[in-house]
Enzyme design. Structure first.
Site, short mmCIF file in Angstrom:
data_model
loop_
_atom_site.label_atom_id
_atom_site.label_comp_id
_atom_site.label_asym_id
_atom_site.label_seq_id
_atom_site.Cartn_x
_atom_site.Cartn_y
_atom_site.Cartn_z
N HIS A 41 0.83 -1.21 0.00
CA HIS A 41 0.00 0.00 0.00
C HIS A 41 0.86 1.26 0.00
O HIS A 41 0.66 2.16 0.81
CB HIS A 41 -0.97 -0.01 1.20
CG HIS A 41 -2.15 0.87 1.00
ND1 HIS A 41 -2.67 1.68 1.99
CD2 HIS A 41 -2.91 1.11 -0.09
CE1 HIS A 41 -3.69 2.35 1.52
NE2 HIS A 41 -3.86 2.02 0.27
N HIS A 76 -2.21 2.02 13.02
CA HIS A 76 -1.82 1.39 11.74
C HIS A 76 -2.39 -0.04 11.76
O HIS A 76 -3.60 -0.22 11.89
CB HIS A 76 -0.29 1.45 11.63
CG HIS A 76 0.29 1.05 10.30
ND1 HIS A 76 -0.46 0.73 9.20
CD2 HIS A 76 1.60 0.90 9.90
CE1 HIS A 76 0.35 0.41 8.19
NE2 HIS A 76 1.60 0.51 8.60
N PHE A 115 -11.61 3.73 11.05
CA PHE A 115 -12.13 4.87 10.28
C PHE A 115 -11.02 5.88 10.02
O PHE A 115 -10.12 6.05 10.85
CB PHE A 115 -13.27 5.57 11.03
CG PHE A 115 -14.57 4.86 10.89
CD1 PHE A 115 -15.50 5.23 9.91
CD2 PHE A 115 -14.86 3.77 11.70
CE1 PHE A 115 -16.69 4.54 9.77
CE2 PHE A 115 -16.05 3.08 11.57
CZ PHE A 115 -16.97 3.46 10.60
N HIS A 117 -8.23 7.96 7.24
CA HIS A 117 -6.98 7.56 6.56
C HIS A 117 -6.11 8.78 6.37
O HIS A 117 -6.61 9.89 6.17
CB HIS A 117 -7.30 6.92 5.21
CG HIS A 117 -6.15 6.14 4.66
ND1 HIS A 117 -5.18 6.72 3.87
CD2 HIS A 117 -5.79 4.85 4.85
CE1 HIS A 117 -4.29 5.80 3.58
NE2 HIS A 117 -4.63 4.66 4.16
N ARG A 126 -10.24 -0.17 -0.71
CA ARG A 126 -10.16 -1.54 -0.20
C ARG A 126 -11.40 -1.90 0.61
O ARG A 126 -11.78 -3.05 0.71
CB ARG A 126 -8.90 -1.70 0.66
CG ARG A 126 -7.61 -1.41 -0.10
CD ARG A 126 -6.42 -1.27 0.82
NE ARG A 126 -6.60 -0.19 1.79
CZ ARG A 126 -5.74 0.09 2.76
NH1 ARG A 126 -4.66 -0.63 2.91
NH2 ARG A 126 -5.97 1.08 3.61
N ASP A 168 -9.31 -1.69 7.44
CA ASP A 168 -9.35 -2.52 8.65
C ASP A 168 -10.75 -2.80 9.17
O ASP A 168 -10.95 -3.80 9.84
CB ASP A 168 -8.53 -1.85 9.77
CG ASP A 168 -7.05 -1.87 9.45
OD1 ASP A 168 -6.54 -2.97 9.19
OD2 ASP A 168 -6.44 -0.81 9.42
N ARG A 193 1.83 -8.06 4.34
CA ARG A 193 2.57 -6.82 4.00
C ARG A 193 4.07 -7.06 3.83
O ARG A 193 4.77 -6.24 3.22
CB ARG A 193 2.26 -5.75 5.05
CG ARG A 193 2.87 -4.38 4.78
CD ARG A 193 2.47 -3.78 3.43
NE ARG A 193 1.05 -3.60 3.25
CZ ARG A 193 0.34 -2.54 3.68
NH1 ARG A 193 0.96 -1.58 4.31
NH2 ARG A 193 -0.95 -2.46 3.47
N1 COA Z 1 -11.97 8.60 14.85
C1 COA Z 1 -12.20 9.83 15.32
N2 COA Z 1 -11.68 10.94 14.76
C2 COA Z 1 -10.89 10.78 13.68
C3 COA Z 1 -10.62 9.51 13.13
C4 COA Z 1 -11.18 8.39 13.76
N3 COA Z 1 -10.97 7.16 13.30
N4 COA Z 1 -9.82 9.66 12.05
C5 COA Z 1 -9.59 10.97 11.93
N5 COA Z 1 -10.23 11.64 12.92
C6 COA Z 1 -10.21 13.07 13.15
C7 COA Z 1 -8.83 13.52 13.57
O1 COA Z 1 -8.67 13.37 14.98
C8 COA Z 1 -8.82 14.94 13.11
O2 COA Z 1 -9.56 15.73 14.04
P1 COA Z 1 -9.05 17.18 14.46
O3 COA Z 1 -8.97 17.95 13.17
O4 COA Z 1 -10.12 17.65 15.39
O5 COA Z 1 -7.73 16.98 15.09
C9 COA Z 1 -9.62 14.91 11.83
O6 COA Z 1 -10.46 13.75 11.92
C10 COA Z 1 -8.80 14.81 10.56
O7 COA Z 1 -7.95 13.72 10.63
P2 COA Z 1 -6.98 13.41 9.37
O8 COA Z 1 -5.95 14.49 9.30
O9 COA Z 1 -7.78 13.14 8.18
O10 COA Z 1 -6.34 12.04 9.79
P3 COA Z 1 -4.88 11.78 10.31
O11 COA Z 1 -3.96 11.79 9.13
O12 COA Z 1 -4.59 12.67 11.47
O13 COA Z 1 -5.00 10.29 10.87
C11 COA Z 1 -5.41 7.99 10.93
C12 COA Z 1 -5.15 9.19 10.02
C13 COA Z 1 -5.53 6.74 10.06
C14 COA Z 1 -4.23 7.82 11.90
C15 COA Z 1 -6.72 8.26 11.71
O14 COA Z 1 -7.78 8.34 10.81
C16 COA Z 1 -6.99 7.21 12.77
O15 COA Z 1 -6.46 7.29 13.88
N6 COA Z 1 -7.85 6.20 12.47
C17 COA Z 1 -8.17 5.17 13.45
C18 COA Z 1 -7.12 4.08 13.45
C19 COA Z 1 -7.17 3.25 12.20
O16 COA Z 1 -8.21 2.78 11.78
N7 COA Z 1 -5.99 3.04 11.59
C20 COA Z 1 -5.86 2.25 10.37
C21 COA Z 1 -5.46 3.14 9.24
S1 COA Z 1 -5.50 2.31 7.68
#
Ligand code: COA
Length: 205
Positions: A41, A76, A115, A117, A126, A168, A193
């Site tokens: 990925h 992750h 949720f 990305h 995916r 996920d 991976r």
């Molecule tokens: N639950 C709650 N809030 C979320 C969220 C989630 N799963 N994903 C993003 N947000 C929020 C962030 O906290 C951020 O809020 P803020 O602006 O008030 O700080 C906003 O949405 C924008 O986030 P963004 O910049 O798009 O995401 P990121 O690059 O900071 O984080 C992840 C990306 C993947 C780390 C994040 O979405 C996450 O932690 N997801 C849950 C873990 C997960 O499923 N990981 C697998 C990834 S494939």
């Protein structure tokens, strides 16, 4: 240990060696799809770690060890195990119950696992694939709770927060329906991976 069989596919063999029973055609197919979806990925956190370690000409085992360290984190590859644990904490599985649960969780600044990305902004391609297979598995095993709650969660999060499922989220229910123990979800991600990490390091060198 159960020996592999020559007549089974790679995916079917893994599940066979895990349980000692030949998986159904549907389960083998979904596991094969899951391995493909996770195999590579682009430049994600664990691949970046692999590349950094690889750039020092460290041996391949050190490259993989550092990549596993990054992948294991809950933001992750560790997310898939936590999705299942999280869905089990929803006290009321109705649409209104799931909405209230999500609101409470977000108000506490807790992440909704599975949720969002770092690169995609509207959907994770995916998810469309694994969601379809998770639904087929739910029908096969007669599930009437986990899959519908997952779908409600997806709809509510998009409608109210514009947050979408990543790969996920529906892998969690799919693996669960396949009978895979939760503790293996993240190691299975690693197993797949490994292909991507190896290709990246080879390319870099
Ligand atoms: N639950 C709650 N809030 C979320 C969220 C989630 N799963 N994903 C993003 N947000 C929020 C962030 O906290 C951020 O809020 P803020 O602006 O008030 O700080 C906003 O949405 C924008 O986030 P963004 O910049 O798009 O995401 P990121 O690059 O900071 O984080 C992840 C990306 C993947 C780390 C994040 O979405 C996450 O932690 N997801 C849950 C873990 C997960 O499923 N990981 C697998 C990834 S494939």
């Amino acid at each position: 240990p159960i020996k592999p069989r020559k007549d089974l596919s790679h995916a079917a063999n893994f599940l066979y060696m895990l349980e000692g029973e030949e998986p159904t055609a549907l389960i083998s197919r979904v596991f094969d799809v899951a391995l493909i979806l996770h195999s590579e990925h682009s430049m994600n956190a664990s691949t970046f770690s692999a590349r950094v370690t690889g750039s020092t000409l460290a041996d391949p085992y050190a490259v993989v060890a550092s990549a596993i360290g990054a992948l294991a984190g809950p933001l992750h590859g560790g997310a898939n195990e936590r999705v299942l644990a999280m869905l089990r904490t929803i006290p009321d599985p109705s649409t209104e119950g799931v909405r209230r649960w999500a609101e409470d969780r977000l108000a506490r600044k807790d992440k909704i696992m599975g949720f969002g990305h770092a690169i995609y902004s509207e959907s994770d391609p995916r998810n469309t694939i694994i969601k379809k297979w998770s639904e087929k598995l739910a029908t096969e095993v007669g599930d009437t709770t986990l899959y519908p709650v997952s779908v409600r969660c997806e709809e509510i999060m998009w409608r109210e927060k514009k947050l979408f499922c990543n790969a996920d989220f529906f892998h969690a229910s799919a693996y669960h329906f396949m009978g895979i123990p939760t503790k293996l979800f993240t190691p299975i991600f690693v197993m797949s991976r490994l292909t991507g990490w190896a290709a990246h390091v080879k390319e870099q060198r």
